[in-house]
Design a protein around this motif. Structure first.
Motif, PDB file in Angstrom:
ATOM      1  N   LYS A 199       0.858  -1.181   0.000  1.00 17.98           N
ATOM      2  CA  LYS A 199       0.000   0.000   0.000  1.00 17.98           C
ATOM      3  C   LYS A 199       0.890   1.225   0.000  1.00 17.98           C
ATOM      4  O   LYS A 199       1.942   1.243   0.639  1.00 17.98           O
ATOM      5  N   LEU A 200       0.468   2.260  -0.734  1.00 16.35           N
ATOM      6  CA  LEU A 200       1.255   3.473  -0.878  1.00 16.35           C
ATOM      7  C   LEU A 200       0.447   4.666  -0.392  1.00 16.35           C
ATOM      8  O   LEU A 200      -0.755   4.758  -0.654  1.00 16.35           O
ATOM      9  N   TYR A 201       1.119   5.580   0.293  1.00 17.83           N
ATOM     10  CA  TYR A 201       0.452   6.753   0.854  1.00 17.83           C
ATOM     11  C   TYR A 201       1.222   8.011   0.440  1.00 17.83           C
ATOM     12  O   TYR A 201       2.330   8.254   0.902  1.00 17.83           O
ATOM     13  N   ASN A 202       0.598   8.777  -0.436  1.00 13.36           N
ATOM     14  CA  ASN A 202       1.140  10.058  -0.881  1.00 13.36           C
ATOM     15  C   ASN A 202       0.545  11.119   0.043  1.00 13.36           C
ATOM     16  O   ASN A 202      -0.531  11.635  -0.199  1.00 13.36           O
ATOM     17  N   ILE A 203       1.257  11.458   1.121  1.00 17.66           N
ATOM     18  CA  ILE A 203       0.682  12.259   2.203  1.00 17.66           C
ATOM     19  C   ILE A 203       0.724  13.752   1.890  1.00 17.66           C
ATOM     20  O   ILE A 203      -0.283  14.451   1.932  1.00 17.66           O
ATOM     21  N   THR A 204       1.913  14.247   1.622  1.00 15.85           N
ATOM     22  CA  THR A 204       2.093  15.663   1.319  1.00 15.85           C
ATOM     23  C   THR A 204       3.098  15.776   0.179  1.00 15.85           C
ATOM     24  O   THR A 204       3.509  14.775  -0.397  1.00 15.85           O
ATOM     25  N   ASP A 205       3.527  16.990  -0.092  1.00 16.88           N
ATOM     26  CA  ASP A 205       4.568  17.182  -1.107  1.00 16.88           C
ATOM     27  C   ASP A 205       5.905  16.633  -0.642  1.00 16.88           C
ATOM     28  O   ASP A 205       6.835  16.538  -1.449  1.00 16.88           O
ATOM     29  N   SER A 206       6.002  16.292   0.650  1.00 15.94           N
ATOM     30  CA  SER A 206       7.263  15.821   1.215  1.00 15.94           C
ATOM     31  C   SER A 206       7.229  14.375   1.697  1.00 15.94           C
ATOM     32  O   SER A 206       8.222  13.659   1.571  1.00 15.94           O
ATOM     33  N   ILE A 207       6.117  13.940   2.262  1.00 14.66           N
ATOM     34  CA  ILE A 207       6.057  12.649   2.951  1.00 14.66           C
ATOM     35  C   ILE A 207       5.443  11.574   2.064  1.00 14.66           C
ATOM     36  O   ILE A 207       4.368  11.758   1.491  1.00 14.66           O
ATOM     37  N   TYR A 208       6.148  10.455   1.983  1.00 15.62           N
ATOM     38  CA  TYR A 208       5.674   9.305   1.210  1.00 15.62           C
ATOM     39  C   TYR A 208       5.891   8.051   2.052  1.00 15.62           C
ATOM     40  O   TYR A 208       6.941   7.899   2.693  1.00 15.62           O
ATOM     41  N   ILE A 209       4.883   7.162   2.050  1.00 15.53           N
ATOM     42  CA  ILE A 209       4.942   5.966   2.895  1.00 15.53           C
ATOM     43  C   ILE A 209       4.681   4.719   2.056  1.00 15.53           C
ATOM     44  O   ILE A 209       3.734   4.674   1.271  1.00 15.53           O
ATOM     45  N   SER A 259      -1.504   7.318  12.612  1.00 15.61           N
ATOM     46  CA  SER A 259      -2.866   6.776  12.709  1.00 15.61           C
ATOM     47  C   SER A 259      -3.885   7.645  11.984  1.00 15.61           C
ATOM     48  O   SER A 259      -4.987   7.183  11.684  1.00 15.61           O
ATOM     49  N   GLU A 260      -3.525   8.889  11.716  1.00 17.86           N
ATOM     50  CA  GLU A 260      -4.432   9.756  10.959  1.00 17.86           C
ATOM     51  C   GLU A 260      -4.369   9.473   9.463  1.00 17.86           C
ATOM     52  O   GLU A 260      -5.195   9.973   8.701  1.00 17.86           O
ATOM     53  N   VAL A 261      -3.394   8.679   9.075  1.00 20.19           N
ATOM     54  CA  VAL A 261      -3.178   8.383   7.662  1.00 20.19           C
ATOM     55  C   VAL A 261      -3.458   6.924   7.338  1.00 20.19           C
ATOM     56  O   VAL A 261      -4.051   6.598   6.305  1.00 20.19           O
ATOM     57  N   ILE A 262      -3.046   6.039   8.233  1.00 26.37           N
ATOM     58  CA  ILE A 262      -3.116   4.598   7.985  1.00 26.37           C
ATOM     59  C   ILE A 262      -3.975   3.949   9.057  1.00 26.37           C
ATOM     60  O   ILE A 262      -3.771   4.158  10.261  1.00 26.37           O
ATOM     61  N   SER A 263      -4.931   3.148   8.654  1.00 21.78           N
ATOM     62  CA  SER A 263      -5.833   2.488   9.601  1.00 21.78           C
ATOM     63  C   SER A 263      -5.209   1.228  10.181  1.00 21.78           C
ATOM     64  O   SER A 263      -4.243   0.674   9.644  1.00 21.78           O
ATOM     65  N   ASN A 264      -5.767   0.803  11.308  1.00 26.83           N
ATOM     66  CA  ASN A 264      -5.423  -0.488  11.937  1.00 26.83           C
ATOM     67  C   ASN A 264      -3.966  -0.583  12.380  1.00 26.83           C
ATOM     68  O   ASN A 264      -3.392  -1.675  12.395  1.00 26.83           O
ATOM     69  N   LEU A 265      -3.374   0.525  12.756  1.00 27.44           N
ATOM     70  CA  LEU A 265      -2.012   0.486  13.289  1.00 27.44           C
ATOM     71  C   LEU A 265      -2.043   0.330  14.800  1.00 27.44           C
ATOM     72  O   LEU A 265      -2.953   0.814  15.482  1.00 27.44           O
ATOM     73  N   LYS A 266      -1.043  -0.315  15.348  1.00 28.51           N
ATOM     74  CA  LYS A 266      -0.883  -0.349  16.797  1.00 28.51           C
ATOM     75  C   LYS A 266      -0.512   1.049  17.279  1.00 28.51           C
ATOM     76  O   LYS A 266      -0.014   1.878  16.522  1.00 28.51           O
ATOM     77  N   LYS A 267      -0.738   1.298  18.571  1.00 26.61           N
ATOM     78  CA  LYS A 267      -0.478   2.631  19.103  1.00 26.61           C
ATOM     79  C   LYS A 267       1.005   2.967  19.081  1.00 26.61           C
ATOM     80  O   LYS A 267       1.379   4.135  18.990  1.00 26.61           O
ATOM     81  N   LYS A 268       1.840   1.934  19.205  1.00 31.02           N
ATOM     82  CA  LYS A 268       3.276   2.157  19.208  1.00 31.02           C
ATOM     83  C   LYS A 268       3.949   1.251  18.176  1.00 31.02           C
ATOM     84  O   LYS A 268       3.598   0.083  18.039  1.00 31.02           O
ATOM     85  N   LEU A 269       4.896   1.806  17.447  1.00 30.95           N
ATOM     86  CA  LEU A 269       5.703   1.045  16.510  1.00 30.95           C
ATOM     87  C   LEU A 269       7.174   1.179  16.891  1.00 30.95           C
ATOM     88  O   LEU A 269       7.560   2.084  17.621  1.00 30.95           O
ATOM     89  N   TYR A 270       7.982   0.253  16.371  1.00 31.98           N
ATOM     90  CA  TYR A 270       9.408   0.240  16.682  1.00 31.98           C
ATOM     91  C   TYR A 270      10.217   0.589  15.431  1.00 31.98           C
ATOM     92  O   TYR A 270       9.839   0.236  14.318  1.00 31.98           O
ATOM     93  N   VAL A 271      11.321   1.257  15.636  1.00 28.52           N
ATOM     94  CA  VAL A 271      12.213   1.574  14.534  1.00 28.52           C
ATOM     95  C   VAL A 271      13.059   0.347  14.200  1.00 28.52           C
ATOM     96  O   VAL A 271      13.785  -0.157  15.058  1.00 28.52           O
ATOM     97  N   TYR A 272      12.914  -0.153  12.981  1.00 35.46           N
ATOM     98  CA  TYR A 272      13.814  -1.208  12.505  1.00 35.46           C
ATOM     99  C   TYR A 272      15.113  -0.589  12.008  1.00 35.46           C
ATOM    100  O   TYR A 272      16.215  -1.088  12.273  1.00 35.46           O
ATOM    101  N   LEU A 273      14.968   0.539  11.282  1.00 39.27           N
ATOM    102  CA  LEU A 273      16.141   1.157  10.674  1.00 39.27           C
ATOM    103  C   LEU A 273      15.840   2.621  10.387  1.00 39.27           C
ATOM    104  O   LEU A 273      14.753   2.961   9.926  1.00 39.27           O
ATOM    105  N   GLY A 274      16.807   3.467  10.667  1.00 35.97           N
ATOM    106  CA  GLY A 274      16.689   4.877  10.335  1.00 35.97           C
ATOM    107  C   GLY A 274      17.898   5.328   9.541  1.00 35.97           C
ATOM    108  O   GLY A 274      19.013   4.830   9.756  1.00 35.97           O
TER     109      GLY A 274
END
Length: 636
Positions: free
Chosen positions: A510-520, A547-562
């Motif tokens: 799934k792809l999310y074109n959020i703003t002119d800067s953010i892509y998921i 959570s305002e962009v993607i449904s059914n997410l857990k409240k907390k996520l972990y960073v795998y890689l930055g």
């Protein structure tokens, strides 16, 4: 009354649950659905492109060679690479750096010997690596024995190439008359696509340089030659071929003039015409299918693994011309028609939209149940770091390695190599036709691999390599970056490891074109981890409430890689719901990969799965609620 209220409250609970899980974010489109785990050896892997002149020099003549590649095979193993693609190594005058082939079954001496090639295959087999080689079917060198015999009209070679009379052939008895080409076709390297041969007294076609005459694929003997060559290399252990310039195999049989291309009058001369008669003729697909059948029959006949057919066929900006290269269930074509959308369609002034469109359009056009592939750099184009900036290297690495299917990595991309300045007197790539240069030299993207900070970046001990080493080799090199946990090398390696997970091999996209800067990019699979690759293509720090962009997410996520510049480290916790308690802050031109279950990627196995339309956890909860309603009703 209590009975009725209890039942009413139970039904209300179910309504609220269903509403929260399905309505609040609307319909989220699955761009690429869960796939069955057929696990073809090529289907979820990385193809690493080696430009042999520039990879590693073993004999200190300043030019990379086969033994040099063999010496560095553990580099691929460390990165998680499984397929190595080598650009042309056939005997050649090297006018077009090996794409002008003189002998298709001989190794050019600058790269070594056939014994060196066999050693390379043997050492790759020990490491479970597979080799595919560049194959040039459209044209040969003008020094090829076939062409020299064709000039003389010797036997079967007479019609091995595309020969035509001059349009004023009947006037050429007058030696003062200059022969006129048969039509207006143009060479991609500039000038006419026709050159006059004074001995044969005819024009020959060359869609590239005049030193690269086009083979005549309307001649069955040419087909036989090509198949014999394929078998020769498969007998040597080659796992597949990347066929070059496939779209140009055939021309209009009536040799009609091509129309002008409206709006391109001021472009380089080649693009002034619409090449409807010299590209993607109907017979091209038939020939691709013929090659695939021959390769499959070979594998069956020899009781060995299936071979890979990759076709470099792109000419049009859109992918409509590529979809037919896959063939169909009765007549299989190329497993990989190279997809250059992320290379040619992404615009600097509109990055997020153009990236999103390039990815989605590919999925809209290609036939179902075929494997996607992604190319962002090649030996003919700018390197990512030079095109978009050094900070964007890890952003684009995360993007392409998060997508399903096959990634094609150009050598040096894993360390963020940059274009090199090549002085006019250092240029090796001629790229011209009949003395008319069409574009600048492509040497800038072909500088020697930067292995370490020693002299000549560890590429060669010769005083002078064939192309200049980028002066930044002292800080951008493999050896140095291996020691830095946040380097481009280790970032690439960790993303490569992530691709071994079931989620990235078989999961939804799934792809999310959020703003002119953010892509998921979201990858998910029932019963497995979910991964979000969140990219900031912009120039300001952004805060994303996921959570305002993607449904059914857990409240907390972990960073795998930055990325190195993201300020996020492995195992950091990110809130998906709060704007004050650890929300996701992304610095400019940075990326972070998040997951709902942080596990060691080494533990993943390739388990077969089947597509399930609904997440099983939600179904289980809903069933439990229904049971509660039932028991409440019985008790009351």
């Amino acid at each position: 009354m209590l009975h009725k209220m209890t039942k009413l409250n139970s039904y209300w609970l179910i309504f609220v649950f269903v509403s929260l899980t399905s309505v609040s974010h609307g319909e989220e489109e699955i761009i690429f659905p869960v796939t069955k785990s057929k696990d073809d050896w090529w289907s979820n892997t990385i193809i690493y492109q080696v430009y042999p002149r520039s990879f590693k020099d073993s004999d200190n003549d300043g030019i990379g060679d086969l033994k040099g590649i063999t010496e560095e095979l553990d580099h691929f193993v460390d990165l998680g690479i499984e397929i190595v693609w080598i650009n042309p190594i056939f005997k050649s005058p090297m006018y077009d750096m090996g794409y002008d082939v003189e002998n298709y079954t001989t190794i050019d001496p600058i790269f070594g010997s056939m014994e060196d090639f066999e050693e390379l295959i043997s050492e790759m087999n020990k490491r479970n690596l597979k080799l595919i080689i560049d194959f040039v079917p459209n044209h040969s060198s003008d020094q090829c024995e076939w062409f020299l015999k064709s000039i003389k009209k010797e036997g079967k070679y007479d019609e091995y190439y595309v020969w035509r009379n001059a349009s004023n052939q009947d006037q050429l008895n007058d030696t003062s008359i200059t022969p006129t080409p048969p039509n207006n076709w143009l060479s991609k390297f500039g000038g006419s696509a026709w050159s006059w041969n004074t001995e044969r007294k005819q024009f020959y076609l060359h869609q590239f340089s005049d030193k690269q005459p086009d083979l005549n694929f309307r001649n069955s003997e040419v087909h036989k030659e090509i198949l014999n060559i394929l078998e020769f290399w498969m007998d040597k252990g080659v796992a597949g071929f990347r066929f070059n310039a496939v779209g140009k195999l055939y021309e209009d049989k009536d040799f009609r003039n091509e129309p002008n291309s409206v709006g391109r009058e001021n472009w380089p001369i080649y693009y002034s015409l619409d090449h409807i008669y010299t590209h993607d003729q109907p017979e091209v697909i038939d020939t691709v299918i013929e090659w695939r059948k021959f390769m499959d029959d070979y594998s069956n006949r020899k009781n060995t693994f299936p071979r890979l057919l990759a076709a470099e066929a792109h000419y049009h900006v859109c992918v409509f011309s590529l979809r037919d290269y896959y063939g169909n269930k009765n007549n299989l074509g190329a497993q990989i028609p190279f997809n250059f959308h992320l290379l040619i369609q992404v615009r600097k002034n509109d990055l997020v939209y153009s990236v999103d469109r390039a990815i989605k359009f590919w999925f809209e056009v290609i036939p179902a149940n075929n494997t996607p592939n992604w190319v962002i750099e090649t030996h003919d184009t700018d390197r990512i770091s030079s095109k978009y900036g050094s900070e964007m290297v890890q952003v684009f690495t995360a993007l392409k390695l998060s997508l399903p299917g096959i990634d094609v990595t150009y050598y040096g991309s894993e360390i963020g190599m940059e274009n090199v300045y090549v002085r006019p007197d250092q240029i090796q790539d001629s790229y011209d036709s009949s003395g008319q240069r069409n574009i600048e030299s492509r040497d800038f993207a072909r500088s020697p691999m930067q292995w370490n900070g020693k002299s000549n970046a560890g590429f060669t001990e010769a005083k002078k390599p064939w192309l200049p080493i980028n002066p930044n080799y002292y800080k951008i090199n493999v050896e140095e970056q291996k020691t830095i946990s946040t380097s481009n090398y280790n970032f690439y390696k960790k993303m490569s490891q992530l691709r071994k997970t079931d989620t990235l091999k078989y999961g939804d996209l799934k792809l999310y074109n959020i703003t002119d800067s953010i892509y998921i990019v979201k990858r998910s699979l029932s019963g497995r981890e979910t991964y979000l690759t969140v990219m900031n293509f912009g120039s300001e720090t952004e805060t994303v409430i996921l959570s305002e962009v993607i449904s059914n997410l857990k409240k907390k996520l972990y960073v795998y890689l930055g990325s190195e510049n993201s300020a996020h480290s492995r195992s950091d916790i990110v809130s998906t719901i709060s704007i004050v308690d650890n929300p996701l802050h992304l610095r400019p031109q940075s990326v972070v990969v998040l997951t709902d279950n942080l596990v060691n990627v080494d533990t993943f196995r390739n388990n077969a799965i089947s597509y399930r339309k609904y997440n099983t956890s939600y179904i289980s909860i809903l069933c439990a609620l229904l049971l509660i309603v039932y028991h409440v009703g019985i008790r009351n």
